[in-house]
Motif scaffolding. Structure first.
Motif, mmCIF file in Angstrom:
data_model
loop_
_atom_site.group_PDB
_atom_site.id
_atom_site.type_symbol
_atom_site.label_atom_id
_atom_site.label_comp_id
_atom_site.label_asym_id
_atom_site.label_seq_id
_atom_site.Cartn_x
_atom_site.Cartn_y
_atom_site.Cartn_z
ATOM 1 N N SER A 569 -5.863 -2.508 1.971
ATOM 2 C CA SER A 569 -5.301 -2.115 3.269
ATOM 3 C C SER A 569 -5.396 -3.191 4.333
ATOM 4 O O SER A 569 -4.863 -3.015 5.428
ATOM 5 C CB SER A 569 -6.017 -0.853 3.794
ATOM 6 O OG SER A 569 -5.982 0.181 2.845
ATOM 7 N N THR A 570 -6.081 -4.294 4.040
ATOM 8 C CA THR A 570 -6.269 -5.338 5.050
ATOM 9 C C THR A 570 -5.870 -6.698 4.492
ATOM 10 O O THR A 570 -5.804 -6.890 3.274
ATOM 11 C CB THR A 570 -7.743 -5.394 5.517
ATOM 12 O OG1 THR A 570 -8.596 -5.639 4.382
ATOM 13 C CG2 THR A 570 -8.172 -4.091 6.180
ATOM 14 N N GLN A 571 -5.642 -7.612 5.398
ATOM 15 C CA GLN A 571 -5.221 -8.962 5.002
ATOM 16 C C GLN A 571 -6.380 -9.725 4.356
ATOM 17 O O GLN A 571 -7.543 -9.511 4.696
ATOM 18 C CB GLN A 571 -4.747 -9.743 6.238
ATOM 19 C CG GLN A 571 -3.467 -9.199 6.862
ATOM 20 C CD GLN A 571 -2.283 -9.315 5.916
ATOM 21 O OE1 GLN A 571 -2.095 -10.340 5.253
ATOM 22 N NE2 GLN A 571 -1.483 -8.256 5.835
ATOM 23 N N PRO A 572 -6.086 -10.628 3.396
ATOM 24 C CA PRO A 572 -7.142 -11.465 2.798
ATOM 25 C C PRO A 572 -7.935 -12.189 3.881
ATOM 26 O O PRO A 572 -7.367 -12.652 4.880
ATOM 27 C CB PRO A 572 -6.358 -12.453 1.928
ATOM 28 C CG PRO A 572 -5.088 -11.744 1.602
ATOM 29 C CD PRO A 572 -4.750 -10.918 2.816
ATOM 30 N N GLY A 573 -9.249 -12.232 3.704
ATOM 31 C CA GLY A 573 -10.115 -12.902 4.678
ATOM 32 C C GLY A 573 -10.653 -11.983 5.757
ATOM 33 O O GLY A 573 -11.586 -12.340 6.477
#
Length: 625
Positions: A569-573
């Protein structure tokens, strides 16, 4: 008004030898001057003028002077004036009673009320509403009887005051009975009952009343929002806050404090940041109270960077601000930073409080600083004269138990000056489980059961002790006892905030709309873990199952589901932040360490005991939790 000095007498042109005229100020003019006075010095000058012109017994002027002295904080002058008043009437008595209740001097107010009755002055509805304002419950019942005697108990002001005093005193039944008899309920009265219900834990009754209200101001919204925060129902608190904003009701400092508390309970960092931004953009002054609440919220959300920024921005720090930052460093595992703050606070001349020592003792417990912890515990009493509370004993038992000093911890509990609570016993039982001391664990558990002090945690911990030792008969016996006693184990629950919304997961949860994707990510995670040499720690599964079933049980722990959802659900990093209501297990701790290295993400977890900051395969707790 002319520029003539306030209390000078006006004179005609210089008198002749045979004729002198002195102009006396009129009572009407003096009354107007009293009403318009801006300071106690003005009032003293007017009082002097009254004495010079023999007007000090004028009833209206005397009454106005009394009231003005009170408004400027000179209750002593008001009382002196009252005693110099011949045959004071009901208005004088009501005013002097009201003056004392404004200063929370109920005993004196009640004394004047008794004097009034002794002098056969009949009270009116203002008298009763005044004397009830700061009244303790016992006195209120006597005054209630008096109101009935004088036929004033049905007056709206009197009944509203009675509802308030019964509500404040905790007599909810009497408050409700009176409330129900009032046909036209004002907003003040409705808010009084809302406060009564929320203060005494009857949040559902409060919500029914709140939803029925046709008019709502910021005060009643605050009562409900704070009520949910106090009852540890943060999701409902935030939902109601959003409704308040949608209703175009402007929040104030009280709202902000309650909502920040809810954000801290949930670990809802983005929501907390939004509230912080709202205060800065809408004129809510970031005073010490708001600043302390922000430090607390950021600390509980695992964002020490933000907490430290707020701490540094507060100019007039008091001991409460220092305590909040020390506790924040402690729960996040930054032991040295917490102790450095404590030393700096003392160097600056701040006197540590009982809360300060909760912070430093919990720091020692989290870091295993046994000698330092003992030293702080002694200095708390010997140097600062602070008697230990249950929380201080809890920190010491936690410290001693974690470091394997079980007998010392047990002796400390048995020799406490105050009654140990179930949380303290649970801490000691948990230490027995961790160190495999079955005999002591059984002794403690039997004591708790025989003294009706056992709760669900007691039974669960004892069951865990038996299971860890492979005593499945003991486990079965405890579970039967739990069932017969109607005790239910608290289920593990993990939450994660994504795009300002908080999602909760139970072990093996299938309720989420994206469950299929979550479990596909779990399969991918399992592949990564095995490729890095991970072996499931099946010895911690406290059920009599086969090895495969134990592995499957570990795979669907609530925190692993929450992390899988965070990854999809979230961007890499992006940092992933998880909050769990129970202590994280050893297997999940090992898995999260590996995942922080494999994914290159920082993962922050707050469990029941503390924060864990996982970065590049390491945890801030140093594997000591």
């Amino acid at each position: 008004m002319s520029s003539t000095p306030l209390l000078t007498t006006t004179t005609n042109p210089p008198p002749t030898k045979h004729h002198t005229t002195t102009h006396h100020p009129s009572p009407e003019k003096l009354a107007l001057l009293i009403d318009k006075s801006k300071s106690v010095n003005n009032i003293l000058q007017i009082h002097a003028t009254l004495l010079r012109h023999d007007l000090h017994h004028h009833p209206i002027l005397n009454f106005k002077l009394q009231r003005s002295y009170t408004s400027f904080g000179r209750l002593d002058c008001s009382v002196s004036l009252f005693y110099q008043t011949p045959n004071p009437n009901i208005f004088f008595y009501t005013n002097i009673i009201h003056s004392h209740t404004l200063h929370h001097l109920h005993a004196q107010a009640f004394s004047f009320y008794s004097l009034m009755l002794d002098n056969n002055v009949k009270p009116n509805h203002f008298t009763f509403s005044s004397v009830l304002k700061s009244c303790p419950l016992k006195s209120a019942k006597e005054i209630h009887s008096q109101a009935i005697k004088f036929g004033l108990d049905s007056d709206l002001y009197v009944r509203t005051s009675l509802v308030d005093v019964y509500a404040r005193g905790g007599d909810v039944a009497s408050a409700c009975k009176l409330f129900d008899r009032i046909p036209e309920k004002s907003l003040v009265l409705l808010t009084t009952m809302l406060t009564c219900f929320t203060k005494h834990g009857e949040i559902e009754r409060a919500r029914v009343l709140f939803d029925e209200m046709r008019e709502r101001d910021v005060v009643c919204w605050n009562v409900m929002i704070d009520g949910y925060a106090q009852q540890r129902m943060p999701n409902v608190c935030l939902e109601l806050f959003r409704r308040m904003l949608a209703a175009k009701v402007r929040p104030n400092e009280v709202t902000v404090l309650a909502v920040l508390s809810a954000c801290g309970q949930l670990g809802a960092l983005e929501s907390g940041r939004w509230v912080h931004s709202y205060t800065e953009n809408n004129g809510i002054h970031a005073n010490v109270r708001v600043g302390t609440a922000l430090i607390d919220m950021y600390s509980k959300c695992g964002s020490l960077e933000d907490a430290r920024l707020v701490f540094r921005s507060i100019n007039d720090k008091d001991v409460v601000v220092w305590n909040s930052m020390i506790v924040g460093e402690a729960i996040n595992g930054f032991s040295q930073e917490a102790l450095q703050l404590f030393n700096k606070m003392c160097r600056l001349g701040f006197q540590p409080t009982d809360i300060t020592f909760i912070g430093v003792l919990s720091t020692c417990a989290h870091a295993g600083l046994i000698s330092e912890g003992r030293g702080f515990f002694r200095s708390m009493m010997d140097e600062y004269g602070i008697e230990p509370k249950i929380e201080h004993y809890g920190c010491m038992v936690n410290l001693l138990g974690r470091t394997g000093h079980l007998e010392e911890a047990y002796d400390l509990v048995r020799n406490m000056k105050i009654q140990p609570d179930p949380v303290l016993w649970g801490t000691l039982l948990g230490a027995c489980r961790d160190h495999g001391n079955i005999a002591l664990g059984e002794e403690i558990a039997e004591f708790l059961v025989s003294h009706a002090l056992a709760n669900s945690g007691t039974y669960t911990l004892l069951s865990n002790i038996y299971a860890a030792a492979g005593n499945w008969d003991g486990v079965a016996r405890i579970r039967t006892l739990m069932k017969d006693s109607g005790v239910q184990k608290e289920p593990g629950c993990s939450s994660i905030e994504v795009k300002n919304k908080v999602y909760e997961f139970l072990a093996g949860d299938l309720r989420h709309p994206r469950s299929k994707e979550i479990y596909m990510m779990l399969e991918e995670i399992n592949g990564w873990l095995k490729a890095h040499g991970y072996t499931p720690q099946t010895d911690i599964v406290l059920h009599d199952l086969g090895e495969t079933e134990k592995e499957q049980s570990l795979e669907v722990h609530s925190e692993k589901l929450a992390i899988a959802f965070g990854l999809i659900s979230t961007q890499p990093g992006t940092t992933i932040k998880i909050f769990k209501n129970l202590r994280v297990c050893r297997d999940c701790h090992s898995v999260i360490k590996l995942l922080s290295m494999i994914t290159g993400r920082k993962i922050v977890m707050r469990d029941r005991n503390r924060f864990h900051h996982f970065v590049n395969g390491l945890c801030s707790c140093g594997d000591y939790w």
